[in-house]
Design an enzyme around this catalytic site. Structure first.
Site, PDB file in Angstrom:
ATOM      1  CG  ASP A  84      22.877  12.342  58.306  1.00 14.92           C
ATOM      2  OD1 ASP A  84      22.038  12.000  59.165  1.00 14.92           O
ATOM      3  OD2 ASP A  84      23.198  13.531  58.112  1.00 14.92           O
ATOM      4  CE  LYS A 110      19.705  13.131  56.185  1.00 17.50           C
ATOM      5  NZ  LYS A 110      20.322  14.456  56.189  1.00 17.50           N
ATOM      6  CG  HIS A 133      18.000  13.246  63.840  1.00 20.58           C
ATOM      7  ND1 HIS A 133      18.168  14.591  63.590  1.00 20.58           N
ATOM      8  CD2 HIS A 133      18.575  12.602  62.788  1.00 20.58           C
ATOM      9  CE1 HIS A 133      18.794  14.760  62.428  1.00 20.58           C
ATOM     10  NE2 HIS A 133      19.058  13.558  61.924  1.00 20.58           N
TER      11      HIS A 133
HETATM   12 FE   LIG Z   1      20.596  12.773  60.498  1.00 14.64          FE
HETATM   13 FE   LIG Z   2      23.398  14.924  59.722  1.00 18.88          FE
END
Ligand SMILES: [Fe+2]
Ligand SMILES: [Fe+2]
Length: 345
Positions: free
Chosen positions: A205, A208, A258
């Site tokens: 991640d 992000k 994802h």
């Molecule tokens: Fe993610």
């Molecule tokens: Fe995640």
């Protein structure tokens, strides 16, 4: 001549026969080696070596006080960067062979031609030049590897900070990594593959960091535009990590964590086997940790509820059913719950 001025290079001629030694020294001085030195035996040669950096010693074998073979052994032990060429009488061929076995670079038989000597000197210079270049390249490579390791540590720290920015995702990547480890080990992957998957999960991640805080911190459901911003994080993370060579192997996990088996995921809408197994493992581990964690807009699911949700996602064709079974086996054995309960993760 290779690598700079020969005048800066010191040679040492060792011979107890004054005429041989002096004529060779005179020849070397004329041939561009004004700093060529002389010694009458091995002991005197070691005196010179203790004072000056010598790149090549040309030594007779049979000499009083200390002969050429003993001198060669001392040089190999104490001055490994100095090369040695031995000069032998016509009855001393066995000594010459012994000298080569013991690390001499070359040998000449008396009477030798001066051109032979210059040929050997040039080959020694070239060999030492190549050795230096190879050492420099090795140092350069090591420096690059060290820089790469520092960049990797930096990215790992960034990934942790990204998780910590939001109280609901604190330690999410660490847990995803540990759940991925359980799954990878359970399907029998080797230690290197397991470690690669854990690393990928720890930074999955990282993208992000590029998503605005007000979107990540928003209480309640995201608008479509906000969700579009969130959906950029896999590609952003992959772009960041593909600049760090030791993170290259985990880029597919970052970009495709994802993606759904039926092609409904993002960012590339990959389907089925087009999604690497690493990314499919992280996908499921990530999903489990997300649904069993508190979010600003919902409560965490219970273990049973989350297991049903995983099965539901498989029925819809979004998650890999074989890997989902692996996860649920780990849940059944209580291993996944221990990850959350662990004080360190
Ligand atoms: Fe993610
Ligand atoms: Fe995640």
């Amino acid at each position: 001549m290779v690598d700079g001025s020969p005048g800066n290079r010191t040679l040492l001629v060792v011979d107890d026969e004054d005429a041989v030694r002096r004529s060779l020294i005179a020849f070397l001085h004329q041939s561009g080696f004004p700093s060529a030195r002389e010694a009458r035996n091995g002991s005197e040669a070691l005196d010179v070596l203790s004072r000056e950096r010598v790149f090549l010693v040309i030594t007779d074998i049979s000499m009083p006080v200390m002969g050429g073979l003993e001198l060669l052994a001392r040089i190999r032990r104490e001055y490994p960067e100095t090369d040695v060429a031995v000069v032998t009488g016509h009855l001393e061929l066995d000594f010459a062979i012994q000298a080569i076995k013991n690390g001499a670079f070359d040998y000449f038989k008396k009477p030798f031609r001066f051109e032979e000597v210059i040929g050997t000197v040039n080959r020694v210079i070239e060999k030492q030049h190549l050795q230096r270049r190879s050492l420099e390249l090795e140092l350069l490579k090591e420096r690059r590897r060290a820089e790469d390791r520092h960049l990797k540590d930096f990215v790992l720290a960034l990934a942790k900070i990204t998780d910590m920015k939001n109280p609901y995702t604190r330690k999410h990547s660490d847990r995803t990594s540990e759940i991925s480890r359980l799954m990878a080990e359970r399907i029998g992957l080797g230690a290197d593959d397991v470690e690669r998957i854990c690393l990928g999960a720890r930074v999955h991640d990282i993208g992000k960091i590029a998503v605005p805080d007000h979107v990540l911190d928003k209480q309640g459901r995201l608008t479509e535009a906000e969700f579009d911003l969130v959906k950029e994080h896999p590609a952003r993370g992959a772009d960041l990590c593909q600049r760090v060579s030791c993170l290259m192997p985990v880029v597919p996990m970052i970009r495709w964590h994802h993606e759904n088996l039926d092609g409904s995921g993002y960012p590339d809408g990959l389907k089925g086997d087009a999604i690497p197994v690493d990314a499919r493992i992280v996908r499921i581990a990530d999903y489990w940790d997300a649904i069993t964690s508190q979010r600003s807009y919902r409560k965490p699911m219970t273990t049973d509820g989350a297991a049903r949700q995983i099965e539901y996602e498989c029925e819809w064709g979004r998650l890999d059913p074989d890997l989902a079974r692996v996860l649920l086996d780990c849940v059944g054995a209580g291993l996944v719950q221990r990850v959350r309960a662990s004080a360190t993760v």
